[in-house]
Design an enzyme around this catalytic site. Structure first.
Site, PDB file in Angstrom:
ATOM      1  N   HIS A  17     -13.602 -10.111  51.183  1.00  0.00           N
ATOM      2  CA  HIS A  17     -13.531  -8.676  50.855  1.00  0.00           C
ATOM      3  C   HIS A  17     -13.279  -8.490  49.360  1.00  0.00           C
ATOM      4  CE1 HIS A  17     -11.860  -8.239  55.202  1.00  0.00           C
ATOM      5  NE2 HIS A  17     -13.085  -7.742  55.223  1.00  0.00           N
ATOM      6  N   LYS A  41     -12.238  -2.809  67.928  1.00  0.00           N
ATOM      7  CA  LYS A  41     -11.242  -3.817  67.539  1.00  0.00           C
ATOM      8  C   LYS A  41      -9.820  -3.315  67.732  1.00  0.00           C
ATOM      9  CE  LYS A  41     -13.987  -6.008  63.849  1.00  0.00           C
ATOM     10  NZ  LYS A  41     -14.120  -6.125  62.386  1.00  0.00           N
ATOM     11  N   SER A 128     -11.654 -11.913  58.703  1.00  0.00           N
ATOM     12  CA  SER A 128     -10.255 -11.597  59.059  1.00  0.00           C
ATOM     13  C   SER A 128      -9.879 -12.296  60.362  1.00  0.00           C
ATOM     14  CB  SER A 128     -10.072 -10.085  59.217  1.00  0.00           C
ATOM     15  OG  SER A 128     -10.344  -9.431  58.008  1.00  0.00           O
TER      16      SER A 128
HETATM   17  O1  PNS Z   1     -14.401  -4.246  59.023  1.00  0.00           O
HETATM   18  P1  PNS Z   1     -15.158  -3.632  60.167  1.00  0.00           P
HETATM   19  O2  PNS Z   1     -14.331  -3.613  61.429  1.00  0.00           O
HETATM   20  O3  PNS Z   1     -16.495  -4.282  60.394  1.00  0.00           O
HETATM   21  O4  PNS Z   1     -15.465  -2.111  59.735  1.00  0.00           O
HETATM   22  C1  PNS Z   1     -16.147  -1.242  60.608  1.00  0.00           C
HETATM   23  C2  PNS Z   1     -15.865   0.219  60.198  1.00  0.00           C
HETATM   24  C3  PNS Z   1     -14.367   0.502  60.288  1.00  0.00           C
HETATM   25  C4  PNS Z   1     -16.353   0.465  58.785  1.00  0.00           C
HETATM   26  C5  PNS Z   1     -16.651   1.133  61.192  1.00  0.00           C
HETATM   27  O5  PNS Z   1     -16.229   0.890  62.508  1.00  0.00           O
HETATM   28  C6  PNS Z   1     -16.502   2.606  60.841  1.00  0.00           C
HETATM   29  O6  PNS Z   1     -17.213   3.106  59.995  1.00  0.00           O
HETATM   30  N1  PNS Z   1     -15.532   3.288  61.500  1.00  0.00           N
HETATM   31  C7  PNS Z   1     -15.297   4.702  61.266  1.00  0.00           C
HETATM   32  C8  PNS Z   1     -15.848   5.556  62.423  1.00  0.00           C
HETATM   33  C9  PNS Z   1     -17.319   5.819  62.216  1.00  0.00           C
HETATM   34  O7  PNS Z   1     -17.732   6.452  61.262  1.00  0.00           O
HETATM   35  N2  PNS Z   1     -18.135   5.303  63.149  1.00  0.00           N
HETATM   36  C10 PNS Z   1     -19.575   5.453  63.079  1.00  0.00           C
HETATM   37  C11 PNS Z   1     -20.207   4.422  62.137  1.00  0.00           C
HETATM   38  S1  PNS Z   1     -21.338   3.463  63.002  1.00  0.00           S
END
Ligand code: PNS
Length: 166
Positions: A17, A41, A128
């Site tokens: 990251h 998650k 992670s």
């Molecule tokens: O580090 P990660 O878990 O791969 O990140 C994923 C994340 C948190 C960026 C994604 O789940 C997200 O954008 N969550 C916010 C909710 C949202 O906007 N969902 C629709 C996007 S597909």
């Protein structure tokens, strides 16, 4: 002002990251690093802990702001006046997931575009999940996470193991 948002779970932030943050910083006047909710998650660290760790390790970057939001990324980006999402990609399975998310985000907010940073080869293995797994079984996470948060990660995992053993 060119602004971007780098969203993720950051559970915890890894050197992979950090590499994306360092590189994205050079392209934008302002980079928001956003701790967001991934509904798929369950996180080990609380939102506050993840934000604190990120603030500690990004303090050296003058144009980075760590934020958090528990709603949609597309809406949050709009509220910050951001039209660019930054993501890191390690392999084709990351690409499949991230490409789909990019399409969804641009469908939800037509102004949004996503830029992918390919992982440096030295971080291809790193996630992670790997940090939690290695640290959780007593392994050495030196070089996996920034040195400044290594002890925080180890202490958290040790605390959980003690609670589980009781
Ligand atoms: O580090 P990660 O878990 O791969 O990140 C994923 C994340 C948190 C960026 C994604 O789940 C997200 O954008 N969550 C916010 C909710 C949202 O906007 N969902 C629709 C996007 S597909």
């Amino acid at each position: 002002m060119k602004k971007a948002i780098y969203p993720g779970s950051f559970d915890p932030v890894t050197e992979g990251h950090m590499d994306v943050i360092r590189r994205a910083c050079g392209f934008f006047d302002k980079l928001y690093v956003a701790v967001m909710v991934n509904v798929d998650k369950h996180t080990l660290f609380t939102c506050e802990e993840r934000v604190d760790m990120l603030r500690k390790v990004t303090a050296e970057f003058g144009n980075v702001e760590v934020v958090h939001h528990d709603g949609l990324l597309a809406d949050f980006a709009e509220s910050l006046g951001v039209e660019t999402i930054v993501k890191g990609i390690r392999n084709m399975s990351d690409f499949d997931i991230e490409y789909q998310m990019a399409l969804i985000n641009s469908r939800l907010n037509r102004k949004l575009d996503t830029i992918f940073f390919p992982s440096k080869s030295e971080y291809l293995f790193l996630s992670s999940t790997a940090v939690r797994s290695v640290a959780g079984t007593g392994g050495d996470i030196t070089g996996f996470v920034p040195e400044a948060i290594k002890q925080t990660v180890l202490d958290k995992i040790a605390g959980i193991r003690i609670r589980e053993e009781r």
